[in-house]
Design an enzyme around this catalytic site. Structure first.
Site, mmCIF file in Angstrom:
data_model
loop_
_atom_site.group_PDB
_atom_site.id
_atom_site.type_symbol
_atom_site.label_atom_id
_atom_site.label_comp_id
_atom_site.label_asym_id
_atom_site.label_seq_id
_atom_site.Cartn_x
_atom_site.Cartn_y
_atom_site.Cartn_z
ATOM 1 N N ASN A 13 43.810 32.720 39.896
ATOM 2 C CA ASN A 13 43.325 32.867 41.326
ATOM 3 C C ASN A 13 42.219 34.080 41.002
ATOM 4 O O ASN A 13 42.544 34.948 41.048
ATOM 5 C CB ASN A 13 44.642 33.383 42.166
ATOM 6 C CG ASN A 13 43.708 33.799 43.822
ATOM 7 O OD1 ASN A 13 42.751 33.561 43.936
ATOM 8 N ND2 ASN A 13 44.638 34.331 44.448
ATOM 9 N N HIS A 105 48.157 32.278 50.667
ATOM 10 C CA HIS A 105 48.110 33.704 49.992
ATOM 11 C C HIS A 105 48.381 34.775 50.907
ATOM 12 O O HIS A 105 47.929 34.922 51.870
ATOM 13 C CB HIS A 105 46.927 33.602 49.066
ATOM 14 C CG HIS A 105 47.083 34.749 48.198
ATOM 15 N ND1 HIS A 105 46.686 36.208 48.477
ATOM 16 C CD2 HIS A 105 47.002 34.640 46.791
ATOM 17 C CE1 HIS A 105 47.063 36.845 47.286
ATOM 18 N NE2 HIS A 105 47.185 36.111 46.086
ATOM 19 N N GLU A 107 47.338 37.728 50.967
ATOM 20 C CA GLU A 107 45.861 38.469 51.305
ATOM 21 C C GLU A 107 45.221 37.549 52.572
ATOM 22 O O GLU A 107 45.024 37.920 53.518
ATOM 23 C CB GLU A 107 44.980 38.225 50.413
ATOM 24 C CG GLU A 107 45.281 39.372 49.299
ATOM 25 C CD GLU A 107 44.783 39.204 47.915
ATOM 26 O OE1 GLU A 107 43.801 38.340 47.684
ATOM 27 O OE2 GLU A 107 45.301 39.751 46.885
HETATM 28 C C1 PEP Z 1 47.723 36.969 43.248
HETATM 29 O O1 PEP Z 1 46.830 37.386 43.718
HETATM 30 O O2 PEP Z 1 48.065 35.718 43.597
HETATM 31 C C2 PEP Z 1 48.104 37.840 42.138
HETATM 32 C C3 PEP Z 1 49.500 37.260 41.717
HETATM 33 O O3 PEP Z 1 47.610 38.721 41.768
HETATM 34 P P1 PEP Z 1 47.909 39.731 40.474
HETATM 35 O O4 PEP Z 1 48.207 38.731 39.150
HETATM 36 O O5 PEP Z 1 46.649 40.624 40.158
HETATM 37 O O6 PEP Z 1 49.017 40.533 40.745
#
Ligand code: PEP
Length: 263
Positions: A13, A105, A107
């Site tokens: 992602n 997600h 976010e």
């Molecule tokens: C994500 O945003 O889906 C994620 C897992 O980020 P990170 O690997 O940076 O923790």
């Protein structure tokens, strides 16, 4: 304990990183890195989730150079067309040969106030256009303290799977919110425990076959140094990777976890 028998999926992602020119260069470098390492591409599925503006360029590249990576989008609209300024239809994604789409997600849930009901509507939108929804669920640090690790993700998945047919091709990603981008991953034991409970939800909602074939990923501060510990868990079928998916050698090493899984 043993590794899962489902084909693993390593998903990158990119979030709002890499413009279309950087995206093309990145995908070429990742492909070369894996080829140089004599990676067995059929053993692990790799999907990249670039920003919308990169999709056409990345799709053209992987098509022209026969690069065996899946192409995914980071979100989609609940609607198929109409007066929804700034929204992207699943129909448009499908026309670009996009195969899957991240939904829910943390976010999006946090910064864009996406509720469980919106997430469920997006799952339906993805399925209408034959896109595989990568359904993200996970607890905040506060949820973890109050309710333990699995209660919130289990509840989120139950709502997201409302009305999903038993034959649907879906992916679930367990992403503890506190582990995303923090450098502090969940323990492999916690990932296993919650992924096993999420598989029970898939079984209750979609049946035994769906539970047996559905890939459940762990996400949250995955890197080359810890991927093996997650992939040793029987209910963890891959990883959704954020930050580390933007570094060619690091992401290639995550994809090549079978070389260092140690089982
Ligand atoms: C994500 O945003 O889906 C994620 C897992 O980020 P990170 O690997 O940076 O923790």
């Amino acid at each position: 304990m043993g590794v899962s028998t489902r084909t693993p999926l390593i998903a990158g992602n990119w979030k709002m990183n890499l413009d279309h020119l950087q995206a093309v260069a990145f995908v070429q470098k990742l492909h070369w890195a894996l080829k140089d390492a004599k990676h067995e591409f059929e053993a692990v599925d790799v999907t990249v989730f670039p920003p919308y503006t990169d999709l056409r360029s990345v799709q053209t590249l992987i098509d022209a150079d026969k690069i065996p990576f899946g192409l995914g989008a980071q979100d989609l609209s609940t609607h198929d067309s109409g007066a929804y300024t700034g929204e992207i239809s699943g129909a448009f994604l499908k026309r670009l040969d996009v195969g899957s789409v991240i939904i829910g997600h943390s976010e999006r849930r946090d910064y864009h106030q996406e509720t469980d009901e919106v997430v469920a509507a997006k799952v339906q939108a993805a399925l209408r256009h034959e896109l595989v929804p990568v359904i993200c669920v996970g607890e905040t640090a506060e949820d973890l303290e109050k309710h333990g690790a699995s209660a919130v993700p289990v509840g989120q998945l139950e709502i997201a799977l409302e009305g999903v047919p038993a034959k649907a091709d879906i992916v679930v990603a367990y992403e503890p919110v506190w582990a995303i981008g923090s450098g502090q991953a969940a323990t492999p034991e916690q990932a296993q425990e919650v992924c096993a409970k999420l598989r029970e939800v898939v079984k209750a909602k979609l049946g035994e076959d769906a539970a047996a074939r559905t890939r459940i990923l762990y996400g949250g501060s995955v890197k080359a140094a810890n991927i093996a510990s997650f992939m040793r868990q029987p209910d963890v079928d891959g990883a959704l990777v954020g930050g580390a998916s933007l570094i060619v050698d690091e992401f290639a090493a995550i994809v090549r976890f079978q070389k260092h899984v140690g089982v």
